[in-house]
Design an enzyme around this catalytic site. Structure first.
Site, PDB file in Angstrom:
ATOM      1  N   SER A   1       0.858  -1.191   0.000  1.00 16.88           N
ATOM      2  CA  SER A   1       0.000   0.000   0.000  1.00 16.88           C
ATOM      3  C   SER A   1       0.885   1.229   0.000  1.00 16.88           C
ATOM      4  CB  SER A   1      -0.904   0.011   1.240  1.00 16.88           C
ATOM      5  OG  SER A   1      -1.533   1.272   1.406  1.00 16.88           O
TER       6      SER A   1
ATOM      7  N   TYR B   1      -1.396  -0.438  10.351  1.00 17.99           N
ATOM      8  CA  TYR B   1      -1.489  -0.706   8.916  1.00 17.99           C
ATOM      9  C   TYR B   1      -0.258  -0.178   8.180  1.00 17.99           C
ATOM     10  CZ  TYR B   1      -3.486  -0.993   4.221  1.00 17.99           C
ATOM     11  OH  TYR B   1      -3.714  -1.291   2.901  1.00 17.99           O
TER      12      TYR B   1
END
Length: 258
Positions: free
Chosen positions: A140, A153
């Site tokens: 990501s 995350y």
């Protein structure tokens, strides 16, 4: 069958399902992994895929033995995949001051990092022996800089980038490729509850088409869309004081239970 085989985790929705659709469109056989197998089976039937074109394996990537077993079953039943895509992931906000959120961080790393390595594990030796194959990790742009309230995350996806880079060096001499795909904001259930702007938001099908091309082209690293790569790199160059001011007051990812 002579058609190539792709193994995809997290195939019940979002990016995983979109990637499955793109590979099916290209004529590949599908080995699809998810906890919610009924949803995947219903999707595959809705695509009018013939039975020999797809198989579904129940597994929880947070459970190492579960996902390793799914990979071994795939090889025993369908053969060694040509491409393995470790896509399954979770994204939950945390506050380190909250004891329960430490459990969220543990779970995030168990899925996004250990689960990714466990997804690859059953296939590495066989791919090396065959001297072909491709292992794809879904990271990501959140890996580029830490975002407030999103520490678990961001850290996990930074770990995906570093891990895949390490694995690429380990596999290079054997002919096995390792590809890191770095999505920006994609309109999936994972991003649906975000409480902050999501520039260059993409639909899953558009992302999957570009990711398919990156993988087929043999590139080792690809940011999709490329515009988010530029934004991320610019943010990386900002001095910390300016970066901190820029993100002050930014909405945070929802925590577990919110």
């Amino acid at each position: 069958m002579s058609a190539p085989l792709v193994f995809i985790t997290g195939a019940s929705s979002g990016i995983g399902q979109a990637l499955a659709a793109r590979y099916a469109q290209a004529g590949w056989r599908l080995a699809l992994v998810a906890r919610r197998t009924a949803e995947v089976e219903a999707w595959a039937r809705a695509q009018a895929l013939t039975p020999e074109r797809w198989a579904v394996y129940a597994a929880d990537v947070q459970d190492v033995d579960s996902i390793v077993t799914a990979g071994r079953r795939c090889m025993a039943e369908l053969g060694l995949p040509d491409v393995v895509i470790a896509n399954a992931g979770i994204s939950i906000g945390i506050d380190t001051a909250e004891r329960g959120d430490l459990d969220v961080m543990r779970d995030t790393f168990a899925v996004n990092n250990t689960g990714l390595a466990a997804t690859f594990h059953p296939f590495v030796s066989a791919m090396r022996a065959r001297r072909t194959g491709c292992l794809v990790g879904i990271a990501s742009v959140a890996a580029i800089r830490g975002l407030p309230g999103h520490g678990a995350y961001c850290a996990s996806k930074a770990g995906v980038v570093a891990y895949c880079e390490s694995l690429r060096g380990e596999c290079r001499a054997s002919g096995v490729r390792v590809v890191t795909i770095v999505p920006g904001y994609i309109a999936t259930p994972l991003t649906a509850g975000n409480r902050y702007p999501m520039p260059f938001l993409m639909q899953p099908a558009d992302f999957a088409d570009r990711a398919f091309r990156v993988i087929q082209a043999g590139r080792s690293y690809g940011v999709i869309p490329w515009q988010m790569g530029v934004v991320a790199k610019l943010l990386r160059l900002l001095p910390n004081a300016l970066f901190d001011r820029l993100l002050a007051g930014r909405g945070r990812k929802k925590r577990r239970g919110e």
